[in-house]
Design an enzyme around this catalytic site. Structure first.
Site, mmCIF file in Angstrom:
data_model
loop_
_atom_site.group_PDB
_atom_site.id
_atom_site.type_symbol
_atom_site.label_atom_id
_atom_site.label_comp_id
_atom_site.label_asym_id
_atom_site.label_seq_id
_atom_site.Cartn_x
_atom_site.Cartn_y
_atom_site.Cartn_z
ATOM 1 N N SER A 39 10.578 1.043 -4.303
ATOM 2 C CA SER A 39 9.432 1.363 -3.444
ATOM 3 C C SER A 39 8.380 2.122 -4.227
ATOM 4 O O SER A 39 7.329 2.463 -3.710
ATOM 5 C CB SER A 39 9.887 2.188 -2.230
ATOM 6 N N ASN A 126 16.902 10.826 2.080
ATOM 7 C CA ASN A 126 16.639 10.414 3.464
ATOM 8 C C ASN A 126 15.781 11.445 4.202
ATOM 9 O O ASN A 126 14.793 11.093 4.847
ATOM 10 C CB ASN A 126 17.953 10.193 4.212
ATOM 11 N N THR A 171 -22.148 -7.212 32.916
ATOM 12 C CA THR A 171 -20.768 -7.550 33.259
ATOM 13 C C THR A 171 -20.698 -9.065 33.087
ATOM 14 O O THR A 171 -21.691 -9.762 33.354
ATOM 15 C CB THR A 171 -20.398 -7.157 34.718
ATOM 16 N N HIS A 172 -19.586 -9.546 32.599
ATOM 17 C CA HIS A 172 -19.439 -10.985 32.290
ATOM 18 C C HIS A 172 -20.537 -11.474 31.343
ATOM 19 O O HIS A 172 -20.941 -12.629 31.411
ATOM 20 C CB HIS A 172 -19.461 -11.834 33.563
ATOM 21 N N SER A 293 -26.612 -14.891 2.139
ATOM 22 C CA SER A 293 -25.921 -16.171 2.081
ATOM 23 C C SER A 293 -26.156 -16.775 0.705
ATOM 24 O O SER A 293 -27.202 -16.559 0.098
ATOM 25 C CB SER A 293 -26.477 -17.091 3.162
ATOM 26 N N LYS A 299 -31.286 -15.474 4.678
ATOM 27 C CA LYS A 299 -30.302 -14.855 5.564
ATOM 28 C C LYS A 299 -30.100 -13.351 5.334
ATOM 29 O O LYS A 299 -30.127 -12.863 4.233
ATOM 30 C CB LYS A 299 -28.937 -15.555 5.407
ATOM 31 N N GLN A 338 12.617 1.669 4.738
ATOM 32 C CA GLN A 338 11.659 1.684 3.641
ATOM 33 C C GLN A 338 10.452 0.789 3.936
ATOM 34 O O GLN A 338 9.382 0.977 3.365
ATOM 35 C CB GLN A 338 12.365 1.203 2.359
ATOM 36 N N LYS A 341 6.545 2.046 5.156
ATOM 37 C CA LYS A 341 5.450 2.667 4.413
ATOM 38 C C LYS A 341 4.218 1.806 4.233
ATOM 39 O O LYS A 341 3.097 2.241 4.494
ATOM 40 C CB LYS A 341 5.966 3.142 3.049
HETATM 41 N N1 ARG Z 1 12.936 4.736 -0.651
HETATM 42 C C1 ARG Z 1 13.638 5.070 0.558
HETATM 43 C C2 ARG Z 1 12.722 4.894 1.767
HETATM 44 O O1 ARG Z 1 11.592 4.687 1.569
HETATM 45 C C3 ARG Z 1 14.156 6.465 0.521
HETATM 46 C C4 ARG Z 1 15.345 6.560 -0.323
HETATM 47 C C5 ARG Z 1 16.572 6.548 0.467
HETATM 48 N N2 ARG Z 1 17.504 5.745 -0.241
HETATM 49 C C6 ARG Z 1 18.797 5.689 0.047
HETATM 50 N N3 ARG Z 1 19.527 4.914 -0.626
HETATM 51 N N4 ARG Z 1 19.324 6.375 1.041
HETATM 52 O O2 ARG Z 1 13.156 4.960 2.873
#
Ligand code: ARG
Length: 474
Positions: A39, A126, A171-172, A293, A299, A338, A341
């Site tokens: 990640s 975690n 409206t509409h 354009s 344009k 994960q 994110k």
């Molecule tokens: N990269 C993980 C996440 O984004 C966090 C690491 C946790 N990894 C694990 N093997 N418990 O959630």
């Protein structure tokens, strides 16, 4: 020779670990699995927050005597130096490092030696990731909420200039009732104010410290969670470690808040692209916010507005990404998490970019008030005002509605306005009509006759403008 080199390299690799785990796993991670599980390519942007959390964690470890004061100082200055390396572009992120926590910890070890190995006591990636996300999200919420305020201020400035500019409320997409343009613009203020309140509500739920939950059951290291929370400015600490490492409600709430904000960022572009058309000609967009354009030299296109509207969908997509990851997931931490994110990053980036463009675009837009006013005179928008006049003369509303409908038909046939009808035309339709009927016809009269808070009466609109202005001065 090749063989020799390889042995050397693997020995070196053993000395300098590239991951925080795997002591007993007998095989090197498959490259595809490495690419699948990493990640670092996207969570590297959390480095500041990761380091901020680690600094507070080091302070807590020192407070409970797991590390000494000098060790704490060494760790903290090392972390600050890693932060500088990253922010100044001197840091090399490597996919083998898997994630930002690993990258920072290993960099710290390279910098300050074995003291760095004490830092991870009492925490797991975690709860560390849950912490990083909450720290990042707090900053994002504050930034986006400020942007929403700035947009509101730009809208308010236009509203303050347009109380005396009557326009058609639609409206509409049809002419409905006359209102001051300011009243229409203040509708956006209300929408964005609710978004702002949702952002702040979300902030309150984000602002809890998950650290101390460990991998899932807590830690035997006697960390002082209240102390860490105070250091990091959290209002409270989470109360269940299983929930704390698996909870992504704050991500879902953040994304649904940004989704409704994205929805609200789309009607203004929809309206303004149309208002900028030659058919409407209500506004003039500044050249800096338009594009051209490649084939039609004449344009001037409102692409920025269109893209702000167009980007709404990806924010919804981000929300659905996280909802889908969460649905059916057993407690507690699963690696699926994960996948939260990139969704929250994308939604925040999208909204920030849209607002970055919309705020100055809004400020630079010019309203063609003459044209707007001229359009407000059309299409018998005083018909409802006339029907209500009948009601005040004791005619049941449904009868009044029918009578006015017939009068409007007469006006359409003769191509005149309701106020052009003669008193005798009105009297034929309803004997209760008197000369004062002319006091309810025409745009100005309609506006004056709207009653009470929330209406488009210019007196009420002025009150609202004062209310908003005061709010923004505070
Ligand atoms: N990269 C993980 C996440 O984004 C966090 C690491 C946790 N990894 C694990 N093997 N418990 O959630």
């Amino acid at each position: 020779m090749g063989k020799k080199k390889q042995t050397k390299r693997s020995k070196k690799a053993q000395k300098q670990p590239r991951k925080l785990w795997g002591t007993w796993l007998r095989k090197k991670t498959h490259p595809a699995v490495e690419r699948l599980t990493e990640s670092i390519s996207f969570d590297r942007r959390l480095y500041r927050h990761d380091i901020q959390g680690s600094i507070a964690h080091a302070a807590t470890l020192a407070r409970v005597n797991v590390i000494t004061e000098p060790e704490k100082r060494k760790i903290i200055s090392g972390l600050r130096s890693v932060e500088r390396d990253i922010s100044e572009g001197r840091f090399q992120f490597r996919i083998e490092n898997e994630d930002i926590h690993t990258a920072v910890e290993l960099a710290l070890t390279r910098k300050i030696g074995s003291v760095a190995k004490k830092l991870h006591a009492g925490r797991s990636r975690n709860d560390q990731m849950a912490l990083d996300l909450r720290l990042w999200m707090r900053d994002e919420i504050i930034h986006i909420e400020e942007q929403v305020c700035l947009l509101q201020e730009r809208i308010l400035e236009h509203a303050e200039q347009t109380v005396d500019v009557p326009t058609a409320a639609f409206t509409h997409l049809q002419h409905a009732q006359p209102i001051p343009l300011a009243h229409h613009l203040l509708a956006y203020m209300e929408m964005f104010e609710r978004d702002s309140a949702r952002l702040l509500g979300c902030y309150a739920r984000v602002n809890e410290l998950p650290l101390g939950s460990g991998a899932v059951g807590g830690t035997s290291v006697p960390v002082d969670r209240e102390f860490t929370a105070r250091l990091l400015g959290f209002d409270s600490i989470t109360h269940n470690s299983v929930d704390a490492v698996s909870n992504r409600d704050f991500c879902m709430e953040f994304l649904s808040t940004l989704s409704s904000l994205a929805v609200h960022l789309s009607p203004l572009p929809a309206e303004w692209t149309w208002w900028a058309s030659p058919e409407c000609g209500f506004i003039e967009l500044d050249d800096a916010f338009c594009t051209g354009s490649s084939i039609m030299p004449q344009k001037k296109n409102p692409d920025a507005l269109e893209l702000i509207r167009g980007k709404t969908g990806r924010v919804f997509g981000d929300l659905f990404q996280v909802l889908t990851v969460m649905k059916g997931l057993p407690l507690s931490y699963n690696r699926d998490l994960q996948e939260d994110k990139e969704a929250i990053f994308d939604a925040a980036d999208t909204i920030r970019l849209s607002l970055d463009a919309l705020i100055p675009l809004c400020a630079k837009t010019k309203f063609n008030t003459q044209r707007i006013t001229a359009m407000s005179e059309r299409d018998h928008m005083d018909a409802a005002s006339l029907a209500e006049y009948f009601v005040m003369k004791n005619v049941p509303f449904r009868d009044a509605y029918r009578i006015v409908g017939e009068l409007v038909a007469k006006c359409i046939d003769r191509d005149i306005a309701l106020q052009d009808l003669k008193l005798k035309d009105f009297k034929t339709a309803c004997p209760k009509v008197e000369q004062d009927v002319y006091d309810v016809l025409g745009v100005e009269n309609c506006l004056k006759r709207y009653q009470g808070v929330g209406s488009a009466n210019p007196r009420n609109v002025r009150r609202e403008l004062n209310r908003w202005r005061k709010l923004f001065e505070e």
